[in-house]
Write a protein that holds these residues in place. Structure first.
Motif, mmCIF file in Angstrom:
data_model
loop_
_atom_site.group_PDB
_atom_site.id
_atom_site.type_symbol
_atom_site.label_atom_id
_atom_site.label_comp_id
_atom_site.label_asym_id
_atom_site.label_seq_id
_atom_site.Cartn_x
_atom_site.Cartn_y
_atom_site.Cartn_z
ATOM 1 N N ILE A 202 0.546 7.861 -6.223
ATOM 2 C CA ILE A 202 -0.171 9.030 -5.705
ATOM 3 C C ILE A 202 0.778 10.213 -5.500
ATOM 4 C CG2 ILE A 202 -1.561 9.922 -3.797
ATOM 5 C CD1 ILE A 202 -2.665 7.080 -3.408
ATOM 6 N N ASP A 203 1.837 9.997 -4.737
ATOM 7 C CA ASP A 203 2.740 11.102 -4.397
ATOM 8 C C ASP A 203 3.782 11.368 -5.475
ATOM 9 O OD1 ASP A 203 1.333 11.162 -2.053
ATOM 10 O OD2 ASP A 203 2.894 10.207 -0.847
ATOM 11 N N GLN A 204 4.022 10.378 -6.339
ATOM 12 C CA GLN A 204 5.036 10.486 -7.393
ATOM 13 C C GLN A 204 6.404 10.895 -6.824
ATOM 14 O OE1 GLN A 204 2.325 12.871 -10.283
ATOM 15 N NE2 GLN A 204 3.581 11.564 -11.585
ATOM 16 N N SER A 205 6.743 10.270 -5.710
ATOM 17 C CA SER A 205 8.004 10.586 -5.033
ATOM 18 C C SER A 205 9.118 9.620 -5.400
ATOM 19 C CB SER A 205 7.793 10.587 -3.517
ATOM 20 O OG SER A 205 7.375 9.302 -3.072
ATOM 21 N N MET A 206 8.860 8.740 -6.373
ATOM 22 C CA MET A 206 9.899 7.825 -6.838
ATOM 23 C C MET A 206 9.684 7.527 -8.317
ATOM 24 S SD MET A 206 8.822 4.079 -5.333
ATOM 25 C CE MET A 206 9.109 4.538 -3.645
ATOM 26 N N THR A 207 10.702 6.960 -8.924
ATOM 27 C CA THR A 207 10.631 6.591 -10.335
ATOM 28 C C THR A 207 9.971 5.220 -10.482
ATOM 29 O OG1 THR A 207 12.761 5.466 -10.250
ATOM 30 C CG2 THR A 207 12.772 7.840 -10.789
ATOM 31 N N THR B 121 0.837 -1.211 0.000
ATOM 32 C CA THR B 121 0.000 0.000 0.000
ATOM 33 C C THR B 121 0.862 1.248 0.000
ATOM 34 O OG1 THR B 121 -1.413 -1.285 1.519
ATOM 35 C CG2 THR B 121 -2.034 1.015 1.104
ATOM 36 N N GLU B 122 1.850 1.252 0.879
ATOM 37 C CA GLU B 122 2.710 2.422 1.018
ATOM 38 C C GLU B 122 3.522 2.670 -0.246
ATOM 39 O OE1 GLU B 122 6.032 4.236 4.143
ATOM 40 O OE2 GLU B 122 5.182 2.241 4.463
ATOM 41 N N ALA B 123 3.989 1.592 -0.875
ATOM 42 C CA ALA B 123 4.766 1.739 -2.106
ATOM 43 C C ALA B 123 3.911 2.351 -3.209
ATOM 44 C CB ALA B 123 5.322 0.391 -2.548
ATOM 45 N N ILE B 124 2.675 1.908 -3.321
ATOM 46 C CA ILE B 124 1.784 2.470 -4.348
ATOM 47 C C ILE B 124 1.485 3.934 -4.050
ATOM 48 C CG2 ILE B 124 -0.559 2.395 -5.272
ATOM 49 C CD1 ILE B 124 -0.417 -0.543 -5.406
ATOM 50 N N GLN B 125 1.283 4.259 -2.772
ATOM 51 C CA GLN B 125 1.062 5.668 -2.444
ATOM 52 C C GLN B 125 2.274 6.502 -2.868
ATOM 53 O OE1 GLN B 125 -0.280 6.904 1.571
ATOM 54 N NE2 GLN B 125 1.246 8.510 1.442
ATOM 55 N N ASP B 126 3.469 6.023 -2.547
ATOM 56 C CA ASP B 126 4.678 6.785 -2.848
ATOM 57 C C ASP B 126 4.858 7.003 -4.349
ATOM 58 O OD1 ASP B 126 5.245 6.984 -0.181
ATOM 59 O OD2 ASP B 126 6.806 5.453 -0.159
ATOM 60 N N TYR B 127 4.569 5.971 -5.140
ATOM 61 C CA TYR B 127 4.787 6.112 -6.583
ATOM 62 C C TYR B 127 3.564 6.676 -7.313
ATOM 63 C CZ TYR B 127 5.262 5.140 -11.502
ATOM 64 O OH TYR B 127 5.273 5.284 -12.866
ATOM 65 N N ALA C 22 11.379 2.706 -11.810
ATOM 66 C CA ALA C 22 12.420 1.741 -11.427
ATOM 67 C C ALA C 22 12.512 1.615 -9.910
ATOM 68 C CB ALA C 22 13.769 2.169 -12.007
ATOM 69 N N GLY C 23 12.414 2.743 -9.217
ATOM 70 C CA GLY C 23 12.440 2.711 -7.757
ATOM 71 C C GLY C 23 11.240 1.992 -7.181
ATOM 72 N N PHE C 24 10.094 2.168 -7.811
ATOM 73 C CA PHE C 24 8.862 1.509 -7.388
ATOM 74 C C PHE C 24 8.993 -0.004 -7.529
ATOM 75 C CE2 PHE C 24 4.446 0.258 -8.921
ATOM 76 C CZ PHE C 24 3.887 0.188 -7.661
ATOM 77 N N GLU D 30 9.855 -8.339 -15.008
ATOM 78 C CA GLU D 30 9.852 -6.949 -15.451
ATOM 79 C C GLU D 30 10.354 -6.898 -16.896
ATOM 80 O OE1 GLU D 30 12.218 -4.820 -12.617
ATOM 81 O OE2 GLU D 30 11.085 -5.641 -10.923
ATOM 82 N N ILE D 31 9.617 -6.216 -17.763
ATOM 83 C CA ILE D 31 9.924 -6.208 -19.190
ATOM 84 C C ILE D 31 10.479 -4.863 -19.648
ATOM 85 C CG2 ILE D 31 8.990 -6.547 -21.513
ATOM 86 C CD1 ILE D 31 8.978 -9.091 -19.882
ATOM 87 N N LEU D 32 9.839 -3.790 -19.233
ATOM 88 C CA LEU D 32 10.209 -2.461 -19.708
ATOM 89 C C LEU D 32 10.067 -1.449 -18.575
ATOM 90 C CD1 LEU D 32 10.697 -0.437 -22.178
ATOM 91 C CD2 LEU D 32 8.209 -0.223 -22.220
ATOM 92 N N VAL D 33 11.067 -0.598 -18.405
ATOM 93 C CA VAL D 33 10.995 0.489 -17.429
ATOM 94 C C VAL D 33 11.547 1.753 -18.090
ATOM 95 C CG1 VAL D 33 11.674 1.315 -15.150
ATOM 96 C CG2 VAL D 33 11.354 -1.130 -15.517
ATOM 97 N N ASP D 34 10.736 2.796 -18.137
ATOM 98 C CA ASP D 34 11.153 4.072 -18.729
ATOM 99 C C ASP D 34 10.850 5.172 -17.713
ATOM 100 O OD1 ASP D 34 11.484 6.449 -20.167
ATOM 101 O OD2 ASP D 34 10.799 5.542 -22.047
ATOM 102 N N ASN D 35 11.862 5.546 -16.952
ATOM 103 C CA ASN D 35 11.672 6.539 -15.899
ATOM 104 C C ASN D 35 11.268 7.897 -16.450
ATOM 105 O OD1 ASN D 35 12.342 4.716 -13.884
ATOM 106 N ND2 ASN D 35 14.514 5.269 -13.893
ATOM 107 N N GLU D 36 11.873 8.282 -17.559
ATOM 108 C CA GLU D 36 11.616 9.609 -18.106
ATOM 109 C C GLU D 36 10.172 9.755 -18.571
ATOM 110 O OE1 GLU D 36 13.298 12.574 -21.636
ATOM 111 O OE2 GLU D 36 14.443 10.807 -21.029
ATOM 112 N N ARG D 37 9.652 8.709 -19.185
ATOM 113 C CA ARG D 37 8.282 8.771 -19.723
ATOM 114 C C ARG D 37 7.239 8.275 -18.725
ATOM 115 N NH1 ARG D 37 7.678 5.549 -24.624
ATOM 116 N NH2 ARG D 37 6.192 7.083 -25.438
#
Length: 591
Positions: A344-349, A336-342, A351-353, A508-515
């Motif tokens: 909802i709060d967008q406090s991680m990338t 739950t907390e990880a989803i909130q951070d990424y 990849a970090g999520f 995990e197949i694809l991770v694009d932090n910028e997009r």
């Protein structure tokens, strides 16, 4: 002196302590019900002012009322909304749950978790009065049930009878099982309420009580003026703590808890647990010694080797409690907390999520990752819709209106994010768990606002226009959100149709932090898989996902099972166009 328990069942036989995941638990979508607020199926059994301890003029609160609007009797208790709200009762009961089982089945639910149902004074029932009886106001004959209780010796299981509420609960179990669903209930074994039969005896007879060793008593009242004092859960005196020695509850308490465990898991006592509950959710297990839990879990597994037990553990320590001697799973609050951070709060990338989620999965026994309860909200958190309205807060902190938490209804854009979160929740590794009403559009701050009466489509609700602090707020229509319900229903159908989404491995197949996009696969083998694609960005994204790990033969498309559209395959990649804050689930076939 007390001796610590061994790891055998009550019949003296050793129990297999290797980790075992019940097969059924890998396939269910959980639904959490707070009984007092789910459905009033029998108004004739509503709680009384006497039992509640309400003031003059107290009455059952209107199910469809404006949540923050205070009745006259509430105002008599003080100026604050919180002064009276905990005395409210809405009359939710077991008949109401039975009446809505078809609704849950339509939603795709496979398992029901009930907050405490045992006899208790409060609205939440964590202050147990009797473990061996269902709450008197959850059944059809409260007064008759009290008379039955008076005939028993609550310490002696041989004298226990079945009240009307108990019998209705057994019928609920039967109706749940008839629909191919499972049911677990809350076990609260760290403390009782002050109305618990043994504590009432201690309070009355003080040092002469035969139950004085059941509780952590600091001092007894005496003629010299010493006051009765005892330990309460986190200092809360309405929840007296049961006594532990050597990391286990004392023997008479253990025996009582084992007896009620058998009662609800095998009501007929015939060795066939099919007429009983399918497991337990354990309240604050870290506050009771592991020695007790090992013996208790041995009892549970001796009754039903396929029972499911899940501990309320809020941190990543949950992995320490999931093993063959302890619990099947933990409530996955770190998820739950990880989803909130990424999300909802967008406090991680991205990849970090994904890295955080890998860390949460690490250390679990093989198969345990498939049965963790992946929840987004509960009776102890704000509703996910309101988390989205109030981003940027540390998980489960500053979640009340007094702390600046907004109480308004989510906007359409905020609902879009809720839908994306649900899509991820239903496709990620583990068992999704929905808190009652989240699928119907309910919103609310932390307790008590997360425990509003369930919004049903056949009821007309007053607009929410009051504010608990008297502040200005929007006038919000409160009604069943059919579109959101259909979204959760669609996700449930997709998960229940695709075996890969329930028991498949994750890659995990694809991770694009910028997009702000990522993709992962849930797969059984290289032909049976689902690709999940997430676009958390505010922009439409054209996403090309490599699928060289999978065999698609001569296929030119994968089906997006969310929309029914095809996603084109070209040069070993599948291409999908995703609108802002949306996702896709791609599959080569119905798997």
């Amino acid at each position: 002196m007390e001796h610590p328990p061994d790891h055998t069942s009550q019949n003296g036989n050793s129990v297999d302590t290797s980790y075992h995941t019940p097969e059924w638990a890998k396939h269910v979508i959980w639904y959490q019900i707070f009984p007092e607020r789910f459905r009033n199926g029998d108004p004739s059994n509503d709680p009384t002012r006497e039992r509640v301890g309400g003031p003059e003029g107290w009455e059952i609160s209107p199910w469809t009322g404006d949540w923050y609007e205070r009745a006259s009797w509430e105002k008599s208790l003080g100026d604050s909304f919180r002064d009276g709200v905990f005395k409210r009762r809405y009359g939710g009961d077991l008949q109401g749950i039975i009446d809505k089982l078809d609704y849950l089945q339509e939603l795709g639910i496979g398992g029901i978790y009930l907050n405490p149902v045992f006899d208790a004074v409060s609205l939440h029932k964590y202050d147990t009065s009797h473990y061996h009886h269902i709450d008197r106001f959850f059944g059809p004959d409260p007064e008759g049930d009290v008379e039955i209780m008076k005939q028993e010796d609550p310490e002696d299981p041989k004298t226990w009878q079945w009240t009307s509420a108990d019998k209705l609960f057994l019928r609920l179990i039967e109706e749940v099982h008839k629909r191919g669903m499972k049911i677990i209930i809350d076990g609260v074994f760290n403390h009782t309420g002050t109305d618990f039969w043994a504590f009432r005896d201690v309070k009355k007879n003080q040092s002469k009580s035969k139950y004085k060793k059941w509780y952590s008593i600091n001092s007894f009242a005496d003629e010299e003026g010493k006051k009765f004092d005892y330990d309460g859960w986190w200092g809360v005196k309405s929840l007296p703590e049961l006594k532990e020695v050597h990391g286990a509850l004392v023997k008479p308490i253990r025996e009582h808890i084992f007896a009620i465990t058998r009662r609800w898991m095998d009501p007929d006592g015939d060795g066939d647990p099919s007429d009983g509950i399918d497991g337990w959710r354990l309240d604050v297990p870290e506050e009771v010694g592991k020695k007790f839990w090992k013996e208790w879990n041995a009892v549970v597994r001796s009754i039903n080797p396929n029972a499911y037990t899940v501990g309320e553990i809020w941190t990543d320590k949950g992995r320490e409690w999931v093993n063959g001697e302890l619990f099947t799973a933990a409530m996955n609050y770190p998820f739950t907390e990880a989803i909130q951070d990424y999300m909802i709060d967008q406090s991680m990338t991205p990849a970090g999520f994904l890295k955080r989620l890998r860390m949460i999965r690490e250390g679990l026994p093989d198969g345990a990752e498939l049965v963790q309860q992946n929840l987004m909200d509960s009776h102890d958190t704000p509703r996910v819709a309101s988390m989205i309205v109030n981003p940027g807060r540390e998980f489960d902190t500053n979640t009340k209106p007094e702390e600046g938490f907004e109480v308004r209804k989510p906007t359409a854009e905020e609902r879009r994010l809720q839908r994306l979160i649900a899509l991820f929740q239903y496709t990620y590794v583990g068992a999704p768990m929905i808190f009652y009403g989240t699928e119907a559009g309910m919103w609310g701050a932390d307790d008590p606002d997360d425990r509003k009466p369930m919004v049903w489509p056949e009821l007309d609700f007053d607009n929410e226009k009051s504010h608990p602090l008297g502040k200005k707020r929007p006038v919000d229509q409160n009604a069943f959100d059919e579109g959101l319900f259909n979204w959760y229903k669609k996700l449930g159908n997709i998960r229940n149709r695709h075996l890969a989404l329930r028991v498949g491995k994750l890659k995990e197949i694809l991770v694009d932090n910028e997009r702000q996009v990522f993709s992962f696969a849930r797969f059984l083998n290289n032909q049976m898989f689902c690709l999940v694609v997430i676009n958390r960005s505010e922009y439409t994204r054209k996403i090309k996902i490599p699928i060289d790990h999978f065999e698609v033969k001569q296929r030119k498309y994968l089906e997006n099972v969310i929309t029914g559209n095809g996603a084109q395959i070209n040069n070993g990649k599948v291409t999908v166009m995703l609108p802002p804050i949306s996702g896709a689930v791609l599959s080569p076939e119905e798997t």
